[in-house]
Motif scaffolding. Structure first.
Motif, mmCIF file in Angstrom:
data_model
loop_
_atom_site.group_PDB
_atom_site.id
_atom_site.type_symbol
_atom_site.label_atom_id
_atom_site.label_comp_id
_atom_site.label_asym_id
_atom_site.label_seq_id
_atom_site.Cartn_x
_atom_site.Cartn_y
_atom_site.Cartn_z
ATOM 1 N N GLU A 3 0.831 -1.211 0.000
ATOM 2 C CA GLU A 3 0.000 0.000 0.000
ATOM 3 C C GLU A 3 0.865 1.261 0.000
ATOM 4 N N GLU A 4 1.929 1.247 0.778
ATOM 5 C CA GLU A 4 2.837 2.401 0.811
ATOM 6 C C GLU A 4 3.498 2.606 -0.548
ATOM 7 N N ALA A 5 3.882 1.515 -1.207
ATOM 8 C CA ALA A 5 4.506 1.620 -2.528
ATOM 9 C C ALA A 5 3.517 2.202 -3.540
ATOM 10 N N GLU A 6 2.239 1.808 -3.457
ATOM 11 C CA GLU A 6 1.224 2.360 -4.360
ATOM 12 C C GLU A 6 1.052 3.859 -4.134
ATOM 13 N N ILE A 7 1.010 4.262 -2.890
ATOM 14 C CA ILE A 7 0.850 5.686 -2.557
ATOM 15 C C ILE A 7 2.046 6.481 -3.069
ATOM 16 N N GLN A 8 3.255 5.946 -2.849
ATOM 17 C CA GLN A 8 4.455 6.632 -3.333
ATOM 18 C C GLN A 8 4.468 6.708 -4.851
ATOM 19 N N GLY A 9 4.007 5.654 -5.519
ATOM 20 C CA GLY A 9 3.947 5.651 -6.982
ATOM 21 C C GLY A 9 2.998 6.722 -7.491
ATOM 22 N N LYS A 10 1.834 6.843 -6.853
ATOM 23 C CA LYS A 10 0.871 7.878 -7.248
ATOM 24 C C LYS A 10 1.449 9.269 -7.020
ATOM 25 N N GLN A 11 2.109 9.450 -5.884
ATOM 26 C CA GLN A 11 2.719 10.749 -5.593
ATOM 27 C C GLN A 11 3.794 11.080 -6.616
ATOM 28 N N GLN A 12 4.609 10.085 -6.981
ATOM 29 C CA GLN A 12 5.668 10.334 -7.947
ATOM 30 C C GLN A 12 5.086 10.654 -9.319
ATOM 31 N N ARG A 13 4.025 9.946 -9.733
ATOM 32 C CA ARG A 13 3.394 10.252 -11.023
ATOM 33 C C ARG A 13 2.844 11.675 -11.038
ATOM 34 N N GLU A 14 2.247 12.087 -9.934
ATOM 35 C CA GLU A 14 1.719 13.452 -9.848
ATOM 36 C C GLU A 14 2.865 14.474 -9.887
ATOM 37 N N GLU A 15 3.950 14.162 -9.186
ATOM 38 C CA GLU A 15 5.128 15.040 -9.191
ATOM 39 C C GLU A 15 5.701 15.157 -10.612
ATOM 40 N N ILE A 16 5.751 14.041 -11.331
ATOM 41 C CA ILE A 16 6.259 14.039 -12.708
ATOM 42 C C ILE A 16 5.363 14.888 -13.601
ATOM 43 N N LYS A 17 4.057 14.706 -13.469
ATOM 44 C CA LYS A 17 3.100 15.465 -14.280
ATOM 45 C C LYS A 17 3.250 16.966 -14.030
ATOM 46 N N ASN A 18 3.352 17.343 -12.755
ATOM 47 C CA ASN A 18 3.518 18.762 -12.413
ATOM 48 C C ASN A 18 4.838 19.318 -12.932
ATOM 49 N N ALA A 19 5.905 18.543 -12.834
ATOM 50 C CA ALA A 19 7.222 19.004 -13.297
ATOM 51 C C ALA A 19 7.209 19.242 -14.804
ATOM 52 N N VAL A 20 6.570 18.353 -15.552
ATOM 53 C CA VAL A 20 6.497 18.515 -17.008
ATOM 54 C C VAL A 20 5.665 19.749 -17.354
ATOM 55 N N GLN A 21 4.535 19.917 -16.676
ATOM 56 C CA GLN A 21 3.689 21.083 -16.941
ATOM 57 C C GLN A 21 4.433 22.384 -16.648
ATOM 58 N N GLU A 22 5.161 22.431 -15.537
ATOM 59 C CA GLU A 22 5.929 23.630 -15.192
ATOM 60 C C GLU A 22 7.011 23.905 -16.235
ATOM 61 N N ALA A 23 7.681 22.860 -16.685
ATOM 62 C CA ALA A 23 8.738 23.033 -17.690
ATOM 63 C C ALA A 23 8.161 23.565 -18.989
ATOM 64 N N ILE A 24 7.011 23.049 -19.392
ATOM 65 C CA ILE A 24 6.375 23.515 -20.627
ATOM 66 C C ILE A 24 5.930 24.968 -20.474
ATOM 67 N N GLU A 25 5.377 25.294 -19.314
ATOM 68 C CA GLU A 25 4.927 26.666 -19.066
ATOM 69 C C GLU A 25 6.099 27.649 -19.049
ATOM 70 N N GLU A 26 7.248 27.219 -18.486
ATOM 71 C CA GLU A 26 8.437 28.082 -18.469
ATOM 72 C C GLU A 26 8.928 28.348 -19.881
ATOM 73 N N GLY A 27 8.759 27.395 -20.737
ATOM 74 C CA GLY A 27 9.202 27.530 -22.124
ATOM 75 C C GLY A 27 10.655 27.106 -22.291
ATOM 76 N N PHE A 28 11.067 27.073 -23.552
ATOM 77 C CA PHE A 28 12.416 26.638 -23.886
ATOM 78 C C PHE A 28 13.029 27.659 -24.834
ATOM 79 N N PRO A 29 14.349 27.802 -24.817
ATOM 80 C CA PRO A 29 15.000 28.774 -25.706
ATOM 81 C C PRO A 29 14.742 28.441 -27.180
ATOM 82 N N THR A 30 14.707 29.491 -28.005
ATOM 83 C CA THR A 30 14.445 29.283 -29.431
ATOM 84 C C THR A 30 15.676 29.564 -30.290
ATOM 85 N N ASP A 31 16.550 30.423 -29.833
ATOM 86 C CA ASP A 31 17.776 30.731 -30.567
ATOM 87 C C ASP A 31 18.716 29.522 -30.520
ATOM 88 N N ILE A 32 19.401 29.256 -31.616
ATOM 89 C CA ILE A 32 20.263 28.071 -31.716
ATOM 90 C C ILE A 32 21.348 28.068 -30.644
#
Length: 172
Positions: A53-82
């Motif tokens: 049960e603890e492993a399942e909870i940690q897995g859900k928390q990590q998936r949520e953390e991953i989702k939030n990290a990706v969303q934040e990175a996309i929102e921050e944007g990425f450089p466009t100049d070469i």
């Protein structure tokens, strides 16, 4: 008068005898008492269930953390100049390698590799390099990050790892 060494020897002998007697008693109970064996088995199953049960909870928390990290990175944007993209790529890869090396935060390390992948001109070829150099735990998190980002097209991610001849038969 009794010497100190004699007292110490008697004390150690008494404690050692007690430990051996307890071990023998426990072993006898374990072998012969049906209720005691059942209680041990129940406790073992309970501990396994709690760990699962603890492993399942940690897995859900990590998936949520991953989702939030990706969303934040996309929102921050990425450089466009070469030149900015190249500098950003080198910075992210170096930071990711540092974080992967100390192992303290695998999600942050995977995020750095994700950001580097995002600005790399040919992400599919970079995945092949990641497959051979990035630790498996971080690579799995990176795969989840890539799956979160629908705009990033990299083909079959992680295919080189599972069928690798160096892994041997049946290794996953």
């Amino acid at each position: 008068m009794v010497q100190t060494s004699t007292i110490v020897t008697i004390s150690v002998g008494t404690v050692l005898t007690g430990v051996i007697a307890y071990a023998a008693y426990f072993d006898y109970k374990r072998r012969n008492d049906v209720n005691f064996r059942k209680a041990l088995k129940r406790e073992s199953k309970r501990q396994a269930r709690v760990a699962r049960e603890e492993a399942e909870i940690q897995g859900k928390q990590q998936r949520e953390e991953i989702k939030n990290a990706v969303q934040e990175a996309i929102e921050e944007g990425f450089p466009t100049d070469i030149e900015e993209r190249e500098a950003f790529f080198m910075q992210q890869i170096a930071q990711g390698e540092t974080l992967a090396g100390d192992g303290s935060d695998p999600v942050a390390a995977a995020l750095c590799f994700y950001k580097g992948l995002k600005v790399y001109p040919e992400p599919s070829s970079l995945i092949g390099i990641y497959d051979n150099t990035v630790p498996k735990e971080i690579l799995e998190i990176l795969a989840q990050m890539v799956a979160q980002d629908k705009s990033l097209k990299v083909g079959s991610f992680g295919a080189g790892r599972e069928g690798s001849p160096s892994d041997g038969p049946g290794v996953e």
